[in-house]
Write a protein that holds these residues in place. Structure first.
Motif, PDB file in Angstrom:
ATOM      1  N   VAL A 304      53.909 113.135 -30.933  1.00 35.94           N
ATOM      2  CA  VAL A 304      52.842 113.656 -30.042  1.00 35.94           C
ATOM      3  C   VAL A 304      51.556 112.700 -30.036  1.00 35.94           C
ATOM      4  N   THR A 305      51.015 112.472 -28.965  1.00 33.40           N
ATOM      5  CA  THR A 305      50.022 111.589 -28.886  1.00 33.40           C
ATOM      6  C   THR A 305      48.792 112.570 -28.439  1.00 33.40           C
ATOM      7  N   LEU A 306      47.712 112.224 -29.324  1.00 38.61           N
ATOM      8  CA  LEU A 306      46.613 113.026 -29.143  1.00 38.61           C
ATOM      9  C   LEU A 306      45.563 111.898 -28.589  1.00 38.61           C
ATOM     10  N   THR A 307      44.724 112.068 -27.685  1.00 38.23           N
ATOM     11  CA  THR A 307      43.761 111.337 -27.282  1.00 38.23           C
ATOM     12  C   THR A 307      42.364 111.804 -27.571  1.00 38.23           C
ATOM     13  N   LEU A 308      41.730 110.759 -28.423  1.00 38.28           N
ATOM     14  CA  LEU A 308      40.480 111.260 -29.122  1.00 38.28           C
ATOM     15  C   LEU A 308      39.397 110.377 -28.492  1.00 38.28           C
ATOM     16  N   VAL A 309      38.232 110.787 -28.573  1.00 38.35           N
ATOM     17  CA  VAL A 309      36.882 110.057 -28.336  1.00 38.35           C
ATOM     18  C   VAL A 309      35.909 110.381 -29.658  1.00 38.35           C
ATOM     19  N   LYS A 310      35.193 109.421 -29.463  1.00 41.66           N
ATOM     20  CA  LYS A 310      33.849 109.281 -30.470  1.00 41.66           C
ATOM     21  C   LYS A 310      33.188 110.597 -30.360  1.00 41.66           C
ATOM     22  N   ASN A 311      32.870 111.226 -31.690  1.00 45.06           N
ATOM     23  CA  ASN A 311      31.784 112.263 -31.645  1.00 45.06           C
ATOM     24  C   ASN A 311      30.339 111.670 -31.721  1.00 45.06           C
ATOM     25  N   PRO A 312      29.420 112.364 -31.199  1.00 43.85           N
ATOM     26  CA  PRO A 312      28.121 111.915 -31.386  1.00 43.85           C
ATOM     27  C   PRO A 312      27.664 111.537 -32.736  1.00 43.85           C
ATOM     28  N   ASP A 313      26.819 110.327 -32.946  1.00 42.25           N
ATOM     29  CA  ASP A 313      26.461 109.984 -34.158  1.00 42.25           C
ATOM     30  C   ASP A 313      25.122 110.797 -34.434  1.00 42.25           C
ATOM     31  N   ILE A 314      25.437 111.800 -35.305  1.00 42.96           N
ATOM     32  CA  ILE A 314      23.869 112.755 -35.557  1.00 42.96           C
ATOM     33  C   ILE A 314      22.735 111.943 -36.171  1.00 42.96           C
ATOM     34  N   ILE A 315      23.259 111.214 -37.083  1.00 43.12           N
ATOM     35  CA  ILE A 315      22.038 110.782 -37.995  1.00 43.12           C
ATOM     36  C   ILE A 315      21.213 109.434 -37.215  1.00 43.12           C
ATOM     37  N   GLU A 346      21.193  99.885 -42.234  1.00 46.33           N
ATOM     38  CA  GLU A 346      20.540  98.958 -41.424  1.00 46.33           C
ATOM     39  C   GLU A 346      20.769  99.236 -39.759  1.00 46.33           C
ATOM     40  N   ARG A 347      22.082  99.551 -39.774  1.00 45.56           N
ATOM     41  CA  ARG A 347      22.634  99.824 -38.319  1.00 45.56           C
ATOM     42  C   ARG A 347      22.060 101.194 -37.821  1.00 45.56           C
ATOM     43  N   LYS A 348      21.744 101.852 -38.640  1.00 46.62           N
ATOM     44  CA  LYS A 348      21.248 103.409 -37.924  1.00 46.62           C
ATOM     45  C   LYS A 348      19.871 103.671 -38.251  1.00 46.62           C
ATOM     46  N   GLY A 349      19.104 102.710 -38.890  1.00 51.99           N
ATOM     47  CA  GLY A 349      17.604 102.803 -38.897  1.00 51.99           C
ATOM     48  C   GLY A 349      17.260 103.900 -39.817  1.00 51.99           C
ATOM     49  N   LEU A 350      18.020 103.971 -41.165  1.00 54.93           N
ATOM     50  CA  LEU A 350      17.710 105.160 -42.108  1.00 54.93           C
ATOM     51  C   LEU A 350      16.644 104.651 -43.164  1.00 54.93           C
ATOM     52  N   ASP A 351      16.088 105.411 -43.682  1.00 55.96           N
ATOM     53  CA  ASP A 351      15.030 105.120 -44.741  1.00 55.96           C
ATOM     54  C   ASP A 351      15.883 105.213 -46.325  1.00 55.96           C
ATOM     55  N   ILE A 352      16.893 106.090 -46.250  1.00 59.86           N
ATOM     56  CA  ILE A 352      17.571 105.881 -47.521  1.00 59.86           C
ATOM     57  C   ILE A 352      19.075 106.168 -47.381  1.00 59.86           C
ATOM     58  N   ILE A 353      19.814 105.564 -48.100  1.00 66.28           N
ATOM     59  CA  ILE A 353      21.334 105.982 -47.987  1.00 66.28           C
ATOM     60  C   ILE A 353      22.066 106.475 -49.397  1.00 66.28           C
ATOM     61  N   ILE A 354      22.829 107.168 -49.422  1.00 66.12           N
ATOM     62  CA  ILE A 354      23.408 107.781 -50.715  1.00 66.12           C
ATOM     63  C   ILE A 354      24.906 107.477 -50.530  1.00 66.12           C
ATOM     64  N   ALA A 355      25.413 106.491 -51.437  1.00 64.52           N
ATOM     65  CA  ALA A 355      26.711 105.989 -51.169  1.00 64.52           C
ATOM     66  C   ALA A 355      27.616 106.577 -52.235  1.00 64.52           C
ATOM     67  N   ASN A 356      28.810 107.254 -51.887  1.00 62.36           N
ATOM     68  CA  ASN A 356      29.679 107.456 -53.208  1.00 62.36           C
ATOM     69  C   ASN A 356      31.250 107.154 -52.843  1.00 62.36           C
ATOM     70  N   ASP A 357      31.969 106.971 -53.812  1.00 65.27           N
ATOM     71  CA  ASP A 357      33.388 106.472 -53.729  1.00 65.27           C
ATOM     72  C   ASP A 357      34.188 107.556 -53.626  1.00 65.27           C
ATOM     73  N   VAL A 358      34.638 108.104 -52.540  1.00 65.35           N
ATOM     74  CA  VAL A 358      35.554 109.532 -52.486  1.00 65.35           C
ATOM     75  C   VAL A 358      36.867 109.003 -52.477  1.00 65.35           C
ATOM     76  N   SER A 359      37.325 107.734 -53.217  1.00 67.46           N
ATOM     77  CA  SER A 359      38.591 107.534 -53.583  1.00 67.46           C
ATOM     78  C   SER A 359      39.004 108.057 -55.114  1.00 67.46           C
ATOM     79  N   ARG A 360      37.722 108.308 -55.628  1.00 64.64           N
ATOM     80  CA  ARG A 360      37.913 108.974 -57.033  1.00 64.64           C
ATOM     81  C   ARG A 360      38.276 110.325 -57.155  1.00 64.64           C
ATOM     82  N   SER A 361      38.984 110.596 -57.855  1.00 60.96           N
ATOM     83  CA  SER A 361      39.515 112.097 -57.939  1.00 60.96           C
ATOM     84  C   SER A 361      38.468 112.837 -58.882  1.00 60.96           C
ATOM     85  N   ASP A 362      37.605 112.315 -59.366  1.00 64.03           N
ATOM     86  CA  ASP A 362      36.541 113.059 -60.315  1.00 64.03           C
ATOM     87  C   ASP A 362      35.462 113.386 -59.863  1.00 64.03           C
ATOM     88  N   ILE A 363      35.110 112.807 -58.660  1.00 72.81           N
ATOM     89  CA  ILE A 363      33.811 112.739 -57.915  1.00 72.81           C
ATOM     90  C   ILE A 363      34.060 113.129 -56.514  1.00 72.81           C
TER      91      ILE A 363
END
Length: 407
Positions: A304-315, A346-363
């Motif tokens: 089955v093929t689903l046609t998707l489009v981008k969601n609005p970039d909220i931030i 840089e791309r979105k013009g933010l003041d702070i970004i909080i990054a986390n590695d969601v590939s880790r199963s413990d966090i």
């Protein structure tokens, strides 16, 4: 021991059908060990009786400013000094208007003007009255002055309307009061600030029974909201579908899709917020056209093929239009975490970004602990792995320090 043991709480009741709920609130407070005195406005007497309130509180009920017996000792001033906290539940539109203007033409408004103790409002009114620009302006002015609030809730009203304006339930107000005393020793350095925080996943409909989503539990966003409230901020929490209780004291807006979340953010930030934190895991894509009927499985079709489009970039949208003085984003990545996070900053013009590695199963997703890297334009901070509640406290402190250093 309860945070409310031996706390002196002055409960003001104004005119409105929700006044009957205040009886249950008194019961909860006294059961927890609080000493409760009640003040009624004239309008409130149409909904609850002094005899009932005296029976549940154990104190005579006050309603008259110029009571010769009480005023022999300047009773209204003594009562204003007596309270550790003044709670107005329900707080009518009329009372909020008079309080915002500094009027003191009855006992309750006089007490609020004369006290040096915190005041907590639980607004209750018709949805049109709550939405009226005058009421919104009064609520904003009171918040700027450090007045606390809870609600109003959204739902069916006595008049038959549906919308925001219901008084928060007594159990929720009780929790907010308990939380206030739990954190009253914490510096209220965010008092007067409005923080808007998104949390949880979004759900993008494929058809009426299927959707696109992710594994976000909302725990990090909810912990951030609680930590900001503890330091005195007014918090609007815009949440996708989650299975956790909302933090006491937050104004909750429940949404499902990314479009709904963006609309709620913009509606909550008609005046510039102090801080926006985009902690929600917003789905990147949605159906170009969602089916209004359940899509049936075809026995002879393997794909089955689903046609998707981008969601609005909220931030990015909020940053572009400067909806908040400080904008904080999250970057949930599975590889090149720091590199991708810096690019997003840089791309979105933010003041702070909080990054986390969601590939880790413990966090990360669905876990109680997290470990993040906090990145600004000129600094990187790596706090230790911690419970999300503890990490949220550290992040809120970091954001506030960043705001101060930018002044």
């Amino acid at each position: 021991m309860s945070n409310l043991a031996q706390k002196r709480i002055l409960l003001g009741i104004t005119g409105g059908i929700a006044a009957y709920k205040s009886i249950e609130l008194i019961r909860l407070l006294t059961k927890a060990g609080a000493d409760v005195q009640v003040v009624l406005t004239e309008g409130a007497k149409a909904f609850v009786t002094e005899m009932t309130l005296q029976a549940v509180s154990g104190h005579p009920v006050r309603s008259t400013l110029l009571d010769p017996n009480a005023e022999a000792g300047m009773g209204h001033i003594e009562l204003a000094k007596w309270a550790d906290l003044i709670v107005i539940a329900p707080a009518s539109a009329d009372f909020m208007a008079r309080y915002a203007q500094g009027m003191a033409n009855d006992l309750l408004s006089t007490l609020c003007i004369a006290t040096e103790s915190p005041v907590l409002l639980a607004p209750a009114m018709n949805q049109a009255m709550w939405r009226h620009p005058a009421t919104q302006a009064n609520a904003a002015l009171l918040t700027e002055r450090g007045v606390l609030s809870i609600g109003p809730a959204d739902g069916a009203q006595a008049c038959g309307d549906i919308g925001p304006g219901r008084m928060s339930e007594p159990s929720d107000i009780f929790t907010a009061i308990n939380t206030h005393f739990q954190y009253s020793h914490i510096e209220q350095d965010l008092s007067g600030q409005h923080w808007v925080i998104t949390a949880g996943p979004t759900m993008e409909a494929i058809d009426p029974v299927r959707f696109i989503s992710n594994h976000s539990s909302g725990k990090m966003g909810y912990a951030l909201a609680k930590a900001a409230i503890a330091r005195g901020a007014k918090v609007t929490l815009i949440s996708g579908p989650v299975q956790i209780a909302p933090p006491a004291g937050a104004t909750i807006i429940a949404v499902k899709s990314a479009d709904e979340m963006l609309a709620a953010c913009e509606q909550s930030m008609t005046t510039q917020a102090d801080v926006f934190i985009g902690a929600a895991a917003v789905a990147d894509f949605k159906m170009k056209v969602a089916s209004n009927q359940k899509m049936k499985k075809q026995s002879d079709t393997e794909e089955v093929t689903l046609t998707l489009v981008k969601n609005p970039d909220i931030i990015a949208t909020l940053a572009k239009h400067k909806r908040a003085k400080t904008i904080v984003g999250f970057a949930a990545e599975t590889q090149n975490v720091i590199e991708y996070a810096k690019s997003k900053l840089e791309r979105k013009g933010l003041d702070i970004i909080i990054a986390n590695d969601v590939s880790r199963s413990d966090i990360g997703f669905n876990q109680d602990e997290n470990q993040v890297t906090v990145i600004t334009q000129d600094a990187t901070w790596l706090p230790d792995k911690a419970a999300k509640s503890e990490l949220a406290t550290q992040l809120v402190a970091f954001i506030q320090q960043h705001i101060k250093s930018a002044l």
